[in-house]
Design an enzyme around this catalytic site. Sequence first.
Site, PDB file in Angstrom:
ATOM      1  N   GLY A 214       0.811  -1.336   0.209  1.00 22.30           N
ATOM      2  CA  GLY A 214      -0.192  -0.155   0.196  1.00 22.30           C
ATOM      3  C   GLY A 214       1.110   0.904  -0.247  1.00 22.30           C
ATOM      4  NE  ARG A 215       4.732   3.844  -3.719  1.00 21.66           N
ATOM      5  CZ  ARG A 215       6.057   4.180  -3.197  1.00 21.66           C
ATOM      6  NH1 ARG A 215       6.122   5.866  -2.502  1.00 21.66           N
ATOM      7  NH2 ARG A 215       6.772   3.125  -2.739  1.00 21.66           N
ATOM      8  N   GLY A 216       0.569   6.179   0.124  1.00 20.05           N
ATOM      9  CA  GLY A 216      -0.182   7.060   0.194  1.00 20.05           C
ATOM     10  C   GLY A 216       0.432   7.957   0.321  1.00 20.05           C
ATOM     11  CB  SER A 217       0.471  11.561  -0.147  1.00 18.13           C
ATOM     12  OG  SER A 217      -0.956  11.866   0.966  1.00 18.13           O
ATOM     13  N   GLY A 219       2.461   7.800   3.978  1.00 19.10           N
ATOM     14  CA  GLY A 219       3.331   6.330   4.212  1.00 19.10           C
ATOM     15  C   GLY A 219       3.214   5.631   3.234  1.00 19.10           C
ATOM     16  CB  VAL A 220       5.640   3.185   1.467  1.00 25.44           C
ATOM     17  CG1 VAL A 220       5.760   2.346   0.606  1.00 25.44           C
ATOM     18  CG2 VAL A 220       5.314   4.432   0.515  1.00 25.44           C
ATOM     19  CG  ASP A 365     -10.947   7.617   7.472  1.00 28.43           C
ATOM     20  OD1 ASP A 365     -11.617   7.639   6.145  1.00 28.43           O
ATOM     21  OD2 ASP A 365      -9.611   7.766   6.672  1.00 28.43           O
TER      22      ASP A 365
END
Length: 539
Positions: A214-217, A219-220, A365
Amino acid sequence: MGHQESPLTRAAAGGAAYIKRLRKVLSWRELGDGHGNLEAEASPGSVAVITRAAPRRATRSARLPASRPTRLCRQARLGTDHPPARAPRGNRFARKRNSAGQITIQGPAPPHLGARRRDEARGARAAPLLLPPPPAAMETGKENGARRGTKSPERKRRSPVQRVLCEKLRPAAQAMDPAGAEVPGEAFLARRRPDGGGGDVPARPRYSLLAEIGRGSYGVVYEAVAGRSGARVAVKKIRCDAPENVELALAEFWALTSLKRRHQNIVQFEECVLQRNGLAQRMSHGNKNSQLYLRLVETSLKGERILGYAEEPCYLWFVMEYCEGGDLNQYVLSRRPDPATNKSFMLQLTSAIAFLHKNHIVHRDLKPDNILITERSGTPILKVADFGLSKVCAGLAPRGKEGNQDNKNVNVNKYWLSSACGSDFYMAPEVWEGHYTAKADIFALGIIIWAMIERITFIDSETKKELLGTYIKQGTEIVPVGEALLENPKMELHIPQKRRTSMSEGVKQLLKDMLAANPQDRPDAFELETRMDQVTCAA
């Protein structure tokens, strides 16, 4: 925000005096906002905002635009959409959407987000994550053919990065740890001796990275193997050069470490490690004797970079339970509908939310992307994850009363939060206005359960990924249920949405109560847990 000092003033004051003053600031901020996640009393004038993008978070704030921009086109699915709202669309508070499905609401603009960095992928071996055992001086503390039917409506959102093979991940760990760049395989990490003596001692790799999952702004996330036990774990890597990243990391750190007991439906947090200049140190939340921890808090409070530069990158590593079954979207949409599985998932989710609320945590969330699946026991077990937007309510206080960090009689349903954050399809009406309590989690859970039972989905127009989510149809557009109820609180929800759905009267009424426009009309998590045990899914 927070205690501001120029570099010259800081140098003149000296390290000891500076840390002493910072501790005072930290003690004051801890009492009111829990390390940089300030929840001011809700006011109509200004609402702080944290917006979300699937599958991982991106935080932004923006000033209220002068006029409401045109809504993104969302292609509707014929035959399965919710009937149009009965009331006219009236004046709607101004907001703005971007191409990722994020929402911005009026509020102060923080510093610009650090640009996301994608590590180069080369090499032919799994990369070791070099985390040595801490010295004593350190703080411790598919089924095929699952779904058929008409096309889902489109909605622009981000999707997870495809799984990367382990052979391509060695440079990612090298970027994290310069020592690992020169020593493949059986690498070592320099650290000081526990007895304070000079020289370096070799450190056995604590974890070995296998694959990026998984990756997002923010973290990874990697799948990894523990060096000693061989157990699979999930390791989240967060770069500390962006204050927004640090703030979200501290929020998740506080929420997960505040849980004194384990729950089978909450992802288990193992440890947090701060890595800087090739040295690793375990972190414990709230440790004011740790200079590095205080600098992390300072980064969050001041909104400026204190740790981590291009020449000496600084990372936080969260080690957590690994869930091999993917998320709720993947699991539900790859299998045929099963009332028994639906009922099991409903019970597990309500149990998890009741546990969080009992421990004074509001998740804020909840969505299928943040609900993971594990089948190690032979049956699917749900795990609520991703606590970066969560709020620990201990230490907050009702209006007119002083906060008490040790107050064990906190009622999360009476504490008002003001940060308009979450993912739009699961946000309660009051969250859009920036004045809400833990009842917002109940609304999000209602949306998830409704979409899960009826297989209501929309399509990410960029990735074409199908996502679970309930919506209202307004003309040719689809609108989140919470947004539609904010416009027209008297709007009647048609549950079930599809005529052929078999749903018991008990579930229908329970969903209507969970999705009530007025949060006072919704059951709390403890009442919901009792009622959920008494209903059956199929009619």
